[in-house]
Scaffold this active site. Structure first.
Site, PDB file in Angstrom:
ATOM      1  N   SER A  28      32.531  38.741  15.450  1.00 29.95           N
ATOM      2  CA  SER A  28      32.028  38.253  14.173  1.00 29.95           C
ATOM      3  C   SER A  28      31.829  39.406  13.211  1.00 29.95           C
ATOM      4  O   SER A  28      31.929  40.580  13.584  1.00 29.95           O
ATOM      5  CB  SER A  28      30.707  37.507  14.368  1.00 29.95           C
ATOM      6  N   LYS A  29      31.547  39.045  11.979  1.00 34.70           N
ATOM      7  CA  LYS A  29      31.387  40.063  10.933  1.00 34.70           C
ATOM      8  C   LYS A  29      30.209  40.983  11.201  1.00 34.70           C
ATOM      9  O   LYS A  29      30.108  42.050  10.617  1.00 34.70           O
ATOM     10  CB  LYS A  29      31.193  39.383   9.587  1.00 34.70           C
ATOM     11  N   ARG A  30      29.320  40.560  12.054  1.00 28.57           N
ATOM     12  CA  ARG A  30      28.135  41.373  12.322  1.00 28.57           C
ATOM     13  C   ARG A  30      28.350  42.390  13.440  1.00 28.57           C
ATOM     14  O   ARG A  30      27.545  43.276  13.648  1.00 28.57           O
ATOM     15  CB  ARG A  30      26.934  40.478  12.641  1.00 28.57           C
ATOM     16  N   ASP A  31      29.439  42.258  14.165  1.00 29.26           N
ATOM     17  CA  ASP A  31      29.660  43.176  15.289  1.00 29.26           C
ATOM     18  C   ASP A  31      30.053  44.575  14.812  1.00 29.26           C
ATOM     19  O   ASP A  31      30.761  44.720  13.815  1.00 29.26           O
ATOM     20  CB  ASP A  31      30.754  42.623  16.206  1.00 29.26           C
TER      21      ASP A  31
ATOM     22  N   SER B 205      33.464  45.903  12.998  1.00 27.86           N
ATOM     23  CA  SER B 205      34.226  44.745  12.517  1.00 27.86           C
ATOM     24  C   SER B 205      34.769  44.972  11.107  1.00 27.86           C
ATOM     25  O   SER B 205      35.730  44.332  10.715  1.00 27.86           O
ATOM     26  CB  SER B 205      33.382  43.477  12.568  1.00 27.86           C
TER      27      SER B 205
END
Ligand code: GLU
Length: 457
Positions: A220-223, A226
């Protein structure tokens, strides 16, 4: 019998079609890269199309991050924003008239109906087979309106729905292959219905596997890792990141990890894309980055380093290019990211370099350190300038250590901190040779006082 003219296959035209709603993430960049590789391999065109129909969520910064990220990775687009092309405009927000025209065609064909102000497409209710270049043939049964309701094409407020404008643009831009993330696979039968209703032959499709974290969750964008911006800021070499992105779903037959993009262009084939999901591994990307940095040509390394040195305010121009290249050559195989460059090189360009508190405490304030520096200074003062080289310096250190019955390290460590302020750095003899006799002697002399003055917490 007359020879029929051989029909030449339609030229390869592929596109990356991001929505500018956030940053450029690894998944998007990998999709762009695979499109670019395919286009370059086939001698076709790589097109950038900005899917900005969602006015509330689009931002100029997000579009800019896409341009910056693609350029940084070396993925030049042949048509699109900032470069133009015959099939523009390349922003969906500027293509209203085109969409209206195709909407009328669908209406005339009896494919549309109104529903509470929205416009919907009447599904032919068939089983649609997607013949995907990566996933193979997949049949989608769209006969049940309960599970597959008619898709909306236009909202009551007049805005367009993704499926319709995506298909119209791919038709109008004469896209030959749609290469995109597997999350779009389930949309594809609906898209094929639209192509057929518009009397067009669908492009070939290639859906590339999802990118998962090591724990199996969808990235996800939070990883961490990323966003492409995090690599730019993190001091990665673009060729290392591009190489890493290639490996997310594709690999050369011999399982090499480090492989140059130019070579991937030669051997890239959609049919070789892995069916299985790709596992994201930031450690591997970090490792590859170190491999690249250690092996790039001196010229390329300099290009990669200079922005970081500029940013840190290092005044590196005074001593000439040969000196600069010698400095950079001494750190190339040691640093892991370009972020390290300023700290690893600052002391080569100024006498006013910082002293690392821990290194001072551990090494320069250790008992006997000042005496050792004094002995070393006396010996090095006798060494002719011409022997102030790696091979000339090494025996001096060894002889001095042997004479005092200690390990060479007893001289190496304090010397390193005295001349660089740090306990890690390039190989010591190289470092001293680059600095030169005069500066080394001055720094050895100044070190005790500097060590005493350094604030140690
Ligand atoms: N704008 C869509 C996306 O970012 C494009 C999908 C496609 O490539 O067709 O997911």
């Amino acid at each position: 019998m007359e020879n029929s003219p051989s029909s030449s296959p339609s030229p390869v035209r592929v596109r990356f079609a991001p929505s500018p709603t956030g940053f450029l993430h690894v998944g998007g960049a990998r999709t762009a890269l695979f499109n670019w590789l395919f286009a370059r391999h086939a001698g076709g065109k790589f097109i950038l199309r900005v899917e900005d129909t969602d006015k509330a969520r689009n931002t100029d910064e997000a579009a800019q991050a896409i341009y910056d990220g693609l350029r940084w990775l070396g993925l030049k687009w042949d048509e699109g924003p900032q470069v133009g092309g015959e099939f523009g405009p390349y922003f969906q927000s500027e293509r209203d008239a085109i969409y209206e025209r195709h909407l009328e065609r669908l209406r005339a064909g009896g494919h549309l109906y109104e529903d509470n102000g929205a416009i919907r497409f009447r599904s032919p209710r068939e089983t649609v087979v997607v013949d995907d270049l990566v996933c193979g043939k997949i049949a989608f049964d769209l006969t049940n309106p309960g599970t597959h309701p008619d898709m909306t094409i236009r909202r009551p407020d007049g805005s367009w729905i993704f499926h319709f404008v995506n298909v119209v643009d791919d038709m109008e831009m004469e896209i030959s292959h749609v290469i995109r993330g597997e999350d779009h696979l389930s949309n594809t039968p609906k898209h094929i219905e639209l192509y057929r209703a518009l009397g067009a032959t669908p492009p070939r499709f290639a859906h590339i596997p999802l990118i998962l974290n090591r724990d199996g969750s969808k990235m996800s964008k939070r990883d961490a890792g990323s966003s492409i911006a995090s690599y730019i800021e993190g001091g990665y070499a673009p060729e290392a990141v591009a190489n890493y992105l290639c490996l997310l779903g594709w690999s050369p037959k011999d399982n090499r990890e480090k492989i140059d993009l130019a070579e991937v262009v030669q051997i890239f084939e959609l049919e070789k894309i892995n069916r299985r999901n790709a596992a994201f591994d930031l450690d591997k990307c970090f490792w590859l980055n170190g491999q690249y940095i250690a092996t790039v040509t001196p010229g390329r390394f300099r290009t990669l380093c200079l922005p970081w040195m500029d940013r840190a305010g290092l005044d590196y121009s005074g001593r000439g290019e040969a000196y600069l290249d010698a400095v950079l050559g001494s750190i190339k195989e040691k640093i892991k990211t370009l972020r390290d460059v300023p700290a690893w090189t600052a002391f080569f360009f100024t006498d006013d370099f910082p002293f690392d508190a821990e290194a001072v405490q551990k090494t320069l304030r250790a008992p006997g350190a000042n005496e050792r520096l004094g002995e070393l200074r006396a010996r090095l003062a006798e060494l002719p300038e011409a022997e102030f080289t790696h091979d000339g310096l090494e025996p001096v250190f060894k002889a001095l250590a042997a004479a005092h019955g200690v390990k060479t390290a007893a001289y190496i460590h304090p010397a390193r901190v005295a001349v660089s302020g740090r306990s890690v750095g390039p190989s010591l003899y190289h470092m001293l040779a680059i600095l030169g006799k005069e500066r080394v002697l001055a720094r050895l002399a100044a070190a005790p006082e500097k060590a005493a003055a350094a604030t140690v917490v």
